[in-house]
Scaffold this motif. Structure first.
Motif, PDB file in Angstrom:
ATOM      1  N   ARG A 155       0.896  -1.377   0.054  1.00  0.00           N
ATOM      2  CA  ARG A 155      -0.137   0.080  -0.010  1.00  0.00           C
ATOM      3  C   ARG A 155       0.927   1.144  -0.166  1.00  0.00           C
ATOM      4  O   ARG A 155       1.269   1.773   0.914  1.00  0.00           O
ATOM      5  N   ARG A 156       1.159   1.832  -1.200  1.00  0.00           N
ATOM      6  CA  ARG A 156       2.106   2.857  -1.460  1.00  0.00           C
ATOM      7  C   ARG A 156       1.407   3.737  -2.249  1.00  0.00           C
ATOM      8  O   ARG A 156       1.166   3.323  -3.593  1.00  0.00           O
ATOM      9  N   GLN A 157       1.402   5.071  -2.004  1.00  0.00           N
ATOM     10  CA  GLN A 157       0.888   6.122  -3.044  1.00  0.00           C
ATOM     11  C   GLN A 157       1.971   6.769  -3.641  1.00  0.00           C
ATOM     12  O   GLN A 157       2.754   7.194  -2.962  1.00  0.00           O
ATOM     13  N   ARG A 158       1.672   7.022  -4.755  1.00  0.00           N
ATOM     14  CA  ARG A 158       2.787   8.012  -5.595  1.00  0.00           C
ATOM     15  C   ARG A 158       2.065   8.818  -6.434  1.00  0.00           C
ATOM     16  O   ARG A 158       1.115   8.534  -7.261  1.00  0.00           O
ATOM     17  N   ALA A 159       2.678  10.041  -6.511  1.00  0.00           N
ATOM     18  CA  ALA A 159       2.010  11.312  -7.433  1.00  0.00           C
ATOM     19  C   ALA A 159       2.956  10.767  -8.993  1.00  0.00           C
ATOM     20  O   ALA A 159       3.967  10.569  -8.959  1.00  0.00           O
ATOM     21  N   ILE A 160       1.982  10.932  -9.825  1.00  0.00           N
ATOM     22  CA  ILE A 160       2.531  10.758 -11.247  1.00  0.00           C
ATOM     23  C   ILE A 160       2.039  11.750 -12.038  1.00  0.00           C
ATOM     24  O   ILE A 160       0.852  12.165 -11.909  1.00  0.00           O
ATOM     25  N   VAL A 161       3.115  12.419 -12.637  1.00  0.00           N
ATOM     26  CA  VAL A 161       2.685  13.174 -13.821  1.00  0.00           C
ATOM     27  C   VAL A 161       3.093  12.659 -15.333  1.00  0.00           C
ATOM     28  O   VAL A 161       4.289  12.347 -15.308  1.00  0.00           O
ATOM     29  N   ILE A 162       2.024  12.653 -16.083  1.00  0.00           N
ATOM     30  CA  ILE A 162       2.444  12.141 -17.529  1.00  0.00           C
ATOM     31  C   ILE A 162       2.441  13.498 -18.509  1.00  0.00           C
ATOM     32  O   ILE A 162       1.245  14.084 -18.436  1.00  0.00           O
ATOM     33  N   GLY A 163       3.444  13.910 -19.030  1.00  0.00           N
ATOM     34  CA  GLY A 163       3.572  14.871 -20.069  1.00  0.00           C
ATOM     35  C   GLY A 163       3.545  14.189 -21.384  1.00  0.00           C
ATOM     36  O   GLY A 163       4.125  13.486 -21.836  1.00  0.00           O
ATOM     37  N   SER A 164       2.788  14.753 -22.501  1.00  0.00           N
ATOM     38  CA  SER A 164       2.416  14.251 -23.727  1.00  0.00           C
ATOM     39  C   SER A 164       2.501  14.862 -25.002  1.00  0.00           C
ATOM     40  O   SER A 164       1.734  16.076 -24.482  1.00  0.00           O
ATOM     41  N   ARG A 165       3.178  14.867 -25.951  1.00  0.00           N
ATOM     42  CA  ARG A 165       2.877  15.670 -27.178  1.00  0.00           C
ATOM     43  C   ARG A 165       2.345  15.124 -28.135  1.00  0.00           C
ATOM     44  O   ARG A 165       2.511  15.582 -29.243  1.00  0.00           O
ATOM     45  N   ILE A 166       1.737  13.866 -27.913  1.00  0.00           N
ATOM     46  CA  ILE A 166       1.014  13.003 -28.871  1.00  0.00           C
ATOM     47  C   ILE A 166      -0.427  12.955 -28.444  1.00  0.00           C
ATOM     48  O   ILE A 166      -0.869  12.168 -29.017  1.00  0.00           O
ATOM     49  N   GLY A 167      -0.864  14.011 -27.718  1.00  0.00           N
ATOM     50  CA  GLY A 167      -2.182  13.973 -27.454  1.00  0.00           C
ATOM     51  C   GLY A 167      -2.530  13.744 -25.837  1.00  0.00           C
ATOM     52  O   GLY A 167      -1.531  12.861 -25.297  1.00  0.00           O
ATOM     53  N   LYS A 168      -3.251  14.094 -25.228  1.00  0.00           N
ATOM     54  CA  LYS A 168      -3.380  14.085 -23.747  1.00  0.00           C
ATOM     55  C   LYS A 168      -3.574  12.546 -23.410  1.00  0.00           C
ATOM     56  O   LYS A 168      -4.174  11.915 -23.999  1.00  0.00           O
ATOM     57  N   ILE A 169      -2.767  12.035 -22.534  1.00  0.00           N
ATOM     58  CA  ILE A 169      -2.745  10.833 -21.961  1.00  0.00           C
ATOM     59  C   ILE A 169      -3.112  10.680 -20.432  1.00  0.00           C
ATOM     60  O   ILE A 169      -2.957  11.149 -19.669  1.00  0.00           O
ATOM     61  N   PRO A 170      -4.410  10.104 -20.219  1.00  0.00           N
ATOM     62  CA  PRO A 170      -4.872   9.847 -18.746  1.00  0.00           C
ATOM     63  C   PRO A 170      -4.043   8.863 -18.174  1.00  0.00           C
ATOM     64  O   PRO A 170      -3.074   8.309 -18.451  1.00  0.00           O
ATOM     65  N   LEU A 171      -4.142   9.015 -16.603  1.00  0.00           N
ATOM     66  CA  LEU A 171      -3.702   7.923 -15.979  1.00  0.00           C
ATOM     67  C   LEU A 171      -3.985   6.613 -16.105  1.00  0.00           C
ATOM     68  O   LEU A 171      -5.469   6.483 -16.557  1.00  0.00           O
ATOM     69  N   PRO A 172      -3.429   5.420 -15.835  1.00  0.00           N
ATOM     70  CA  PRO A 172      -3.926   4.199 -16.113  1.00  0.00           C
ATOM     71  C   PRO A 172      -4.967   3.879 -15.271  1.00  0.00           C
ATOM     72  O   PRO A 172      -4.718   4.254 -14.201  1.00  0.00           O
ATOM     73  N   GLU A 173      -5.875   3.089 -15.656  1.00  0.00           N
ATOM     74  CA  GLU A 173      -7.023   2.632 -14.773  1.00  0.00           C
ATOM     75  C   GLU A 173      -6.464   1.547 -14.077  1.00  0.00           C
ATOM     76  O   GLU A 173      -5.632   0.839 -14.048  1.00  0.00           O
ATOM     77  N   ALA A 174      -6.791   1.370 -12.781  1.00  0.00           N
ATOM     78  CA  ALA A 174      -6.575   0.337 -11.677  1.00  0.00           C
ATOM     79  C   ALA A 174      -7.035  -0.860 -12.152  1.00  0.00           C
ATOM     80  O   ALA A 174      -7.923  -1.334 -12.948  1.00  0.00           O
ATOM     81  N   THR A 175      -6.151  -2.165 -11.926  1.00  0.00           N
ATOM     82  CA  THR A 175      -6.276  -3.215 -12.356  1.00  0.00           C
ATOM     83  C   THR A 175      -6.830  -4.301 -11.166  1.00  0.00           C
ATOM     84  O   THR A 175      -7.119  -5.438 -11.268  1.00  0.00           O
ATOM     85  N   HIS A 176      -6.593  -3.563  -9.943  1.00  0.00           N
ATOM     86  CA  HIS A 176      -6.717  -4.189  -8.756  1.00  0.00           C
ATOM     87  C   HIS A 176      -7.624  -3.524  -7.852  1.00  0.00           C
ATOM     88  O   HIS A 176      -7.523  -2.337  -7.785  1.00  0.00           O
ATOM     89  N   SER A 177      -8.392  -4.154  -6.847  1.00  0.00           N
ATOM     90  CA  SER A 177      -8.952  -3.514  -5.975  1.00  0.00           C
ATOM     91  C   SER A 177      -9.032  -4.258  -4.792  1.00  0.00           C
ATOM     92  O   SER A 177      -8.764  -5.558  -4.725  1.00  0.00           O
ATOM     93  N   ALA A 178      -9.410  -3.618  -3.463  1.00  0.00           N
ATOM     94  CA  ALA A 178      -9.246  -4.415  -2.238  1.00  0.00           C
ATOM     95  C   ALA A 178      -9.560  -5.836  -2.331  1.00  0.00           C
ATOM     96  O   ALA A 178      -8.930  -6.850  -1.909  1.00  0.00           O
ATOM     97  N   ASP A 179     -10.949  -6.174  -2.693  1.00  0.00           N
ATOM     98  CA  ASP A 179     -11.320  -7.502  -2.771  1.00  0.00           C
ATOM     99  C   ASP A 179     -11.825  -7.805  -4.042  1.00  0.00           C
ATOM    100  O   ASP A 179     -12.523  -9.096  -4.175  1.00  0.00           O
ATOM    101  N   GLY A 180     -11.488  -7.041  -5.084  1.00  0.00           N
ATOM    102  CA  GLY A 180     -11.620  -7.562  -6.573  1.00  0.00           C
ATOM    103  C   GLY A 180     -13.247  -7.213  -7.016  1.00  0.00           C
ATOM    104  O   GLY A 180     -13.415  -7.702  -7.751  1.00  0.00           O
ATOM    105  N   SER A 181     -13.950  -6.543  -5.881  1.00  0.00           N
ATOM    106  CA  SER A 181     -15.263  -6.265  -6.191  1.00  0.00           C
ATOM    107  C   SER A 181     -15.480  -5.296  -7.317  1.00  0.00           C
ATOM    108  O   SER A 181     -16.630  -5.036  -7.891  1.00  0.00           O
ATOM    109  N   VAL A 182     -14.521  -4.269  -7.641  1.00  0.00           N
ATOM    110  CA  VAL A 182     -14.564  -3.380  -8.608  1.00  0.00           C
ATOM    111  C   VAL A 182     -14.732  -4.087  -9.964  1.00  0.00           C
ATOM    112  O   VAL A 182     -13.681  -4.934 -10.265  1.00  0.00           O
ATOM    113  N   PRO A 183     -15.706  -3.745 -10.884  1.00  0.00           N
ATOM    114  CA  PRO A 183     -15.680  -4.618 -12.243  1.00  0.00           C
ATOM    115  C   PRO A 183     -14.535  -4.314 -12.941  1.00  0.00           C
ATOM    116  O   PRO A 183     -13.715  -3.249 -12.872  1.00  0.00           O
ATOM    117  N   GLY A 184     -13.915  -5.396 -13.504  1.00  0.00           N
ATOM    118  CA  GLY A 184     -12.490  -5.272 -14.192  1.00  0.00           C
ATOM    119  C   GLY A 184     -11.334  -5.459 -13.401  1.00  0.00           C
ATOM    120  O   GLY A 184     -10.307  -5.421 -13.885  1.00  0.00           O
TER     121      GLY A 184
END
Length: 367
Positions: A155-184
């Motif tokens: 359980r470690r939180q980090r600030a992430i900044v993505i800079g792009s000159r090929i179009g705005k890139i969002p942050l990646p979607e979570a692949t895991h959740s505490a109990d896996g109950s979040v869809p996907g």
């Protein structure tokens, strides 16, 4: 398609390892001022493209072009564990990062730091460069990512900044959740997933006698990851304290007569110190002094309420800490025990870096 990467403030290479594991990225330059961290990086990724030294002394002409620039400028000036002093010289290192971006001209860059970075004056100045400044060609996205949400057993939180000159890139979607109950999503990876099967009692308290030459200097190493399963020799008093702490517990579970005076006189705060991990959850943040139980929740998770003989009363080993940071079993290390612990604690969790790399690849592919 393979994309070139420059890693700044590279440490031992946690971020580069994540990008390498993604399978589409190749490091072409790394800069790190700490000798032993740079040696570890070189042992894993090659000395030829590794610069050991002050980033400010790297001349503009030595900066190659690259598809991606990554790195985490020193964060101690922003961290809750530091002074958060605006004038802290370490808080100026993002300007060196921008110098490399200016000359390498990457399509994408990634800055990693502590969550507090996004509330700092330095971050505001960084954002200002997006409007007609050094980053006028880039669109910035920023946020805080939780390593556990990307498969890291921590359980470690980090600030992430993505800079792009090929179009705005969002942050990646979570692949895991505490109990896996979040869809996907899958359930969080746990401490058990990371360290089950390692010997409960380390065979030694010392690293093997070994040295290697790197950058024309001799350093301890090169060590295999299995060499890092090293114990300590706690006092009888320490062992008695550990024995009272159940999984998820901490110093408040230790009887008063066993507590040092500084803890007896401070009945509130610092709840996780002298803490014991839980098998069924990710660990808390692995810091640079994880080998000291008074610094956090670093006691081995094995504890049987009914059978004292089935308890492991020790702090986690360097190998266990490295696994909780998601380093692979074949990762190599250089330095003393303290120096390697510092490298492990300061690293970007490998799984988090890989998630970012996996996320960036499709955007680079279709540029």
């Amino acid at each position: 398609m393979t994309y070139s990467v420059i890693d700044l403030f590279a440490g031992c290479g946690g971020m580069t390892e994540g990008f390498r594991q993604s399978g589409a990225f190749k490091p072409v330059l790394a800069v790190e001022w700490d000798l032993h961290a740079a040696a570890t990086y070189a042992a894993n990724f090659g000395e030829g493209h590794t610069i050991w030294g002050d980033i400010a002394e790297v001349p503009d002409g030595a900066i190659p072009s690259a598809d991606v620039v990554i790195g985490g400028p020193p964060c101690q000036g922003f961290s809750n564990l530091g002074s958060r002093n605006i004038e802290d010289p370490r808080n100026q290192m993002w300007k060196e990062y921008l110098r490399f971006v200016t000359h390498a001209k990457p399509d994408v860059f990634v800055i990693e730091n502590v969550p507090q970075f996004r509330k700092s004056t330095e971050f505001a100045l960084l954002k200002a460069e997006e409007d007609g400044g050094l980053l006028s060609e880039y669109e910035l996205t920023d946020g805080v990512l939780h390593a556990a949400d990307y498969g890291v057993p921590q359980r470690r939180q980090r600030a992430i900044v993505i800079g792009s000159r090929i179009g705005k890139i969002p942050l990646p979607e979570a692949t895991h959740s505490a109990d896996g109950s979040v869809p996907g999503t899958k359930p969080w990876t746990t401490v058990a997933d990371a360290i089950t099967g390692l010997p409960r009692v380390p065979e030694t308290t010392a690293l093997p006698v070994s040295s290697t030459e790197v950058f024309g200097t001799v350093v301890p190493g090169i060590y295999k990851s299995t060499d890092l399963h090293i114990g300590r020799t706690p006092t009888a008093l320490s062992l008695e304290r550990y024995d009272h702490v159940p999984p998820g517990g901490g110093r408040f579970d230790v009887p008063d007569h066993l507590l040092p005076r500084c803890w007896r006189d401070k009945p509130t705060g610092t709840t996780d110190v002298m803490g014991r991990m839980r098998w069924d959850r990710p660990s808390l943040t692995i810091r640079t002094e994880f080998f000291k139980p008074e610094k956090g929740q670093y006691l081995h998770p094995q504890w049987d309420a009914d059978n004292p003989a089935n308890r492991v009363n020790r702090v986690i080993t360097h190998l266990e800490a490295a696994r909780l940071q998601d380093f692979p079993p074949d990762f190599l290390w250089c330095g003393s025990k303290v120096q390697i612990a510092k490298q492990i604690g300061n690293a970007v969790p490998v799984g988090l870096a890989k998630a970012i790399a996996d996320h960036l690849k499709p955007y680079l592919d279709r540029r």
